[in-house]
Structure formats: structure tokens, C-alpha cells
Design an enzyme around this catalytic site. Structure first.
Site, short mmCIF file in Angstrom:
data_model
loop_
_atom_site.label_atom_id
_atom_site.label_comp_id
_atom_site.label_asym_id
_atom_site.label_seq_id
_atom_site.Cartn_x
_atom_site.Cartn_y
_atom_site.Cartn_z
N HIS A 197 0.85 -1.19 0.00
CA HIS A 197 0.00 0.00 0.00
C HIS A 197 0.88 1.24 0.00
CE1 HIS A 197 -3.19 -2.76 1.90
NE2 HIS A 197 -3.46 -2.60 0.62
N GLU A 200 1.87 3.76 3.08
CA GLU A 200 2.43 3.19 4.31
C GLU A 200 3.96 3.23 4.24
OE1 GLU A 200 0.47 -0.63 4.55
OE2 GLU A 200 -1.51 0.30 4.46
N ARG A 255 -3.31 4.79 -1.95
CA ARG A 255 -3.16 3.43 -1.42
C ARG A 255 -2.91 2.38 -2.51
NH1 ARG A 255 -5.40 -0.11 2.78
NH2 ARG A 255 -6.43 -1.93 1.88
N HIS A 325 3.10 -3.74 6.75
CA HIS A 325 2.07 -2.74 6.50
C HIS A 325 2.06 -1.74 7.66
CE1 HIS A 325 -0.01 -5.32 3.40
NE2 HIS A 325 0.66 -6.24 4.06
N GLU A 399 1.53 -5.13 11.07
CA GLU A 399 0.98 -3.78 11.02
C GLU A 399 1.83 -2.95 11.98
OE1 GLU A 399 -1.37 -2.45 9.18
OE2 GLU A 399 -2.30 -4.22 8.26
#
Length: 438
Positions: A197, A200, A255, A325, A399
Site C-alpha cells: 500500500h 504506508e 493506497r 504494513h 501492522e
């Protein structure tokens, strides 16, 4: 053009304008992204009932807001922490609706444009340095990252080989670094990708940090030496090269990929909803303008197709798949697309537990861990599930920081602490691969 006033006053005014212009240039004053985000807000709210969640879904559709967490309106439910970017022209309407519906909210960022400028998220004034003087504690453009990869390929040939696995939609090479010592004919391997993405940015920063640490500590750290002697690491610092470049030049919060759809004006596909595993099911969108658009068919994106083909060719050599991510501070493993327990749950869950514990030991930062469907939300067609379904026994998605205070605008001062703690988690997972499952 005719100027009014005395010649002396005109000259003084002109000199003053010149001085102000020079001061502006010297100070590096600019409006990143053409002042596109002026007045936009980032708010956090938690719907306390199904009725509130459904009401939010309706108004989000009407106003076309940008969801930061969760990434899809379909994932909104009761008690779901929701971070949403509100365009300036929609903020009054949405905030009035929230007050009328008695939905409590908190403003996390009052003005995103000011946050971009004050936080120096765009590195417009940074002095360009050679790859040998590379600064790993700042964010880098795609051009800088690829120059760094070329430099390592030339100077670290004993441990690194750079190659391309294909080209992006816009024709950019998809570069991968193969990291490891040529110690034997057959070695198992770990795949690491960052930047699926575009917005990020902390992901690509970590991929570079991982390579740096591996090269710096190979001779002094027994664990790192063992890792590079027994395994190869295939590292893709920027998966979504077109989208990442676009996030630097045009839209900081972009994104998706940048592919065109002949039937719609909206561009791009969510590269983490485009994989051939429960493709375009729950948690993905069929609408090309949505951030979670799954694409016209599985592996429609050349970036996804290239990585999938590469991993398929490696067969059973790939032991682990790690994808990075942001943001949420979580370590996730399959499944994402359904509520079910994977066959080797005990091995994977133990590896996740040890990794999160190691991460917390560095700066005390707490990560949640567990199956993605239960820990984050249901999503279909993602890379982690695809990797697991295609025979890679250890598949994880990180994440990274934070939990929403900065969101996608994580400051550069937090790159080092984020990467040092994540590095320990990745080493822990890798060492776990070299042992027998407990």
C-alpha cells in the site's frame, strides 16, 4: 503595467518583495501536494451499536470519505475503532451528523496539510547524498531506494544480489534483493515485502533497515550469521512502485496501484485484495473507485502477478512469507478471509507470541497478535492468505506503528525505534524457523 507612487517607494517595495521571495526560498517553504489537504481532518470514533455503525456506513458512502482504519466501509461494525480522513468540504456535514446521532469522536489531526508541512513528510529540502552516505532514519523516494539497491549490488556482492522479477503497470522495474551467503547448493528462503500500500511509508523504511542490520551485524552477531548462512532472504523494499512514487509526487494518502480501467475514470487496484484466494469476497470491493477494489480479475495487476509467479517458481524453498504494513501495531497470521484455525496453528501462534514478546522488550511497545480475521477484520484476496494456501507454512503480516496518533504520517524520528523493535521480532521468527516446531 503602470505603477503608482514615487519611484523611490516603488524601488523599495520591489526590493522588499525580492527579499521576502528569497527568504521563502531559503526557508524551504512550500505546500506539499499543492495544498490539497488544507483543512482536512483525521478523526477517531467508535460506533457503540449496530444502528450507529449502519448510519456511519451510509454517510461515509455519501461523502466519499477516506477510511484509514479499517480500510473498508464493509468492515465497519459495532465497537470498531474507526479513523477517517474528512475532506474540508465535508467536515461540517459529517461532524454535525455525528453530534446529532450522539456518536462520540476525537479529532486526531486538526489540519492534515499543516501536519504534512510541519512534520516534513515530504523530504523536499533534504540534501541529496550518495548511496554510501545513506540515511536510514528518513523516508526515501523510489528513485533513492532503487539507487541504494544498485549501490548494494555493486559493493556487497558477497551477500547481496539484485534482480528484477518484472515490470509495473507504468513500466518500472520490480527489484528484489537476494540476501544471504552462498554456502550450499540448496537453501530454504524467506520472502519479505514492503509497500504493498503506497501511503504506508514505514514499510519500505523497515525493509531497508533490515538489509542494513544484516550487513552490519553479519560478522559480529551469531544469530544473524546463522540466519544468512542457512537461509536466503528475498526482500522487495517497494512492492507497489507506481503507487509509492505517486504518493511522493501527487497524493500522500494514495493506497492502490496506478493501473487504468477502460470503463471507469478511477485508477488503481488494492494490491492486497488482488490475489487468487477467495478473491473479491468479504472485505474487498467490486467498485473501481474504492480503496479496497479487488480488480477486474485475480492477479490483474502486473506487480501481483510478478510476485506470485516468482513465489510459485520457488516451490517449497520458501519457508516464510513476511509482509509489512501500517498501521495498528499487530502481528497477524492466517486466515484473513474466514474465521477458522490453520492446521499448524500451535507452531505459528507460538512464533508470533515469541516475536511480540521480543519486540516489546526493546521499547515496551505492545503488539496484539492472532489470526487476521479475528484480530483485525475479515478481508479476502490478500497476499498472506495466498502464501499460506500455496504451501508457505509461516505467513505473517506486520501492522507497524502506531495506533492512530500519527497514522500514515509516522514522523521520521520514530523510524529508528520502530525498525529496531521490529528487527528483533523478525529475527525471532527466523530463528524459530531454524528449530523444530515446539
Amino acid at each position: 503595467m503602470k505603477f503608482l507612487g514615487k519611484p523611490g517607494s516603488q524601488t523599495a517595495a520591489f526590493q522588499l518583495l525580492c527579499w521576502l521571495f528569497l527568504k521563502i526560498l531559503q526557508s524551504g517553504y512550500c505546500h506539499p501536494y499543492n495544498n490539497h489537504y488544507a483543512g482536512d481532518k483525521l478523526i477517531r470514533l467508535i460506533p457503540r451499536s449496530k444502528e450507529q455503525a449502519n448510519a456511519l456506513k451510509k454517510i461515509y458512502h455519501q461523502l466519499q470519505v477516506d477510511l484509514w482504519q479499517p480500510s473498508s466501509i464493509s468492515c465497519l461494525s459495532e465497537e470498531t475503532v474507526t479513523d477517517v480522513r474528512i475532506p474540508q468540504n465535508a467536515s461540517r456535514t459529517l461532524l454535525a451528523f455525528l453530534q446529532e446521532a450522539h456518536i462520540q469522536y476525537t479529532i486526531l489531526i486538526e489540519d492534515l496539510q499543516k501536519a504534512l508541512e510541519n512534520g516534513s513528510s515530504l523530504q523536499t529540502q533534504r540534501k541529496r547524498r550518495s548511496p554510501s552516505e545513506y540515511n536510514y532514519e528518513v523516508y526515501h523516494s523510489l528513485e533513492e531506494i532503487q539507487s541504494w539497491m544498485h549501490h548494494l549490488n555493486k559493493t556487497q556482492s558477497g551477500l547481496i544480489r539484485m534482480f528484477s522479477i518484472g515490470r509495473s503497470y507504468e513500466g518500472r522495474p520490480l527489484f528484489v534483493l537476494k540476501l544471504g551467503r552462498k554456502s550450499r547448493a540448496y537453501k530454504r528462503a524467506v520472502w519479505i515485502d514492503c509497500g504493498i500500500h503506497a501511503r504506508e511509508w514505514i514499510g519500505p523504511a523497515f525493509c531497508q533497515w533490515f538489509v542494513r542490520e544484516a550487513l552490519l551485524t553479519y560478522k559480529t552477531d551469531p544469530a544473524m550469521r546463522k540466519m544468512l548462512n542457512h537461509l536466503y532472504f528475498y526482500i522487495m523494499p517497494v512492492f507497489n512502485v507506481d503507487g509509492y512514487h505517486f504518493s511522493w509526487t501527487h497524493d500522500r494518502f494514495w493506497r492502490k496501484t496506478r493501473s487504468r480501467n477502460s470503463r471507469f475514470r478511477c485508477r488503481g487496484v488494492d494490491a492486497n485484495r488482488n490475489w487468487k484466494v477467495k478473491w473479491c469476497d468479504e472485505g474487498a470491493s467490486v467498485h473501481p473507485c474504492d480503496d479496497t477494489y479487488c480488480g477486474p480479475f485475480p492477479e490483474s495487476e502486473p506487480e501481483v502477478k510478478a510476485v506470485a509467479n516468482f513465489l510459485r517458481k520457488q516451490g517449497k524453498r520458501i519457508t516464510a512469507y513476511l509482509s509489512f504494513h501500517a498501521y495498528a501495531q499487530m502481528l497477524l497470521y492466517p486466515y484473513s478471509y474466514k474465521y477458522a484455525t490453520i492446521p499448524n496453528f500451535s507452531c505459528v501462534e507460538y512464533a508470533a507470541y515469541k516475536a511480540v514478546k521480543a519486540l516489546r522488550s526493546v521499547h515496551g511497545v505492545q503488539y496484539r497478535y492472532g489470526p487476521a480475521s479475528q484480530t483485525l477484520y475479515i478481508s479476502s484476496g490478500n497476499s498472506m492468505d495466498w502464501a499460506y494456501k500455496n504451501g508457505i507454512p509461516y505467513a505473517f503480516a506486520f501492522e507497524l506503528r502506531d495506533t492512530g496518533h500519527f497514522g500514515f504520517l509516522l514522523p521520521e524520528m520514530l523510524i529508528k525505534p520502530t525498525c529496531t523493535e521490529t528487527m528483533l521480532a523478525v529475527k525471532n521468527i527466523t530463528v524459530h524457523l531454524l528449530k523444530k516446531c515446539p
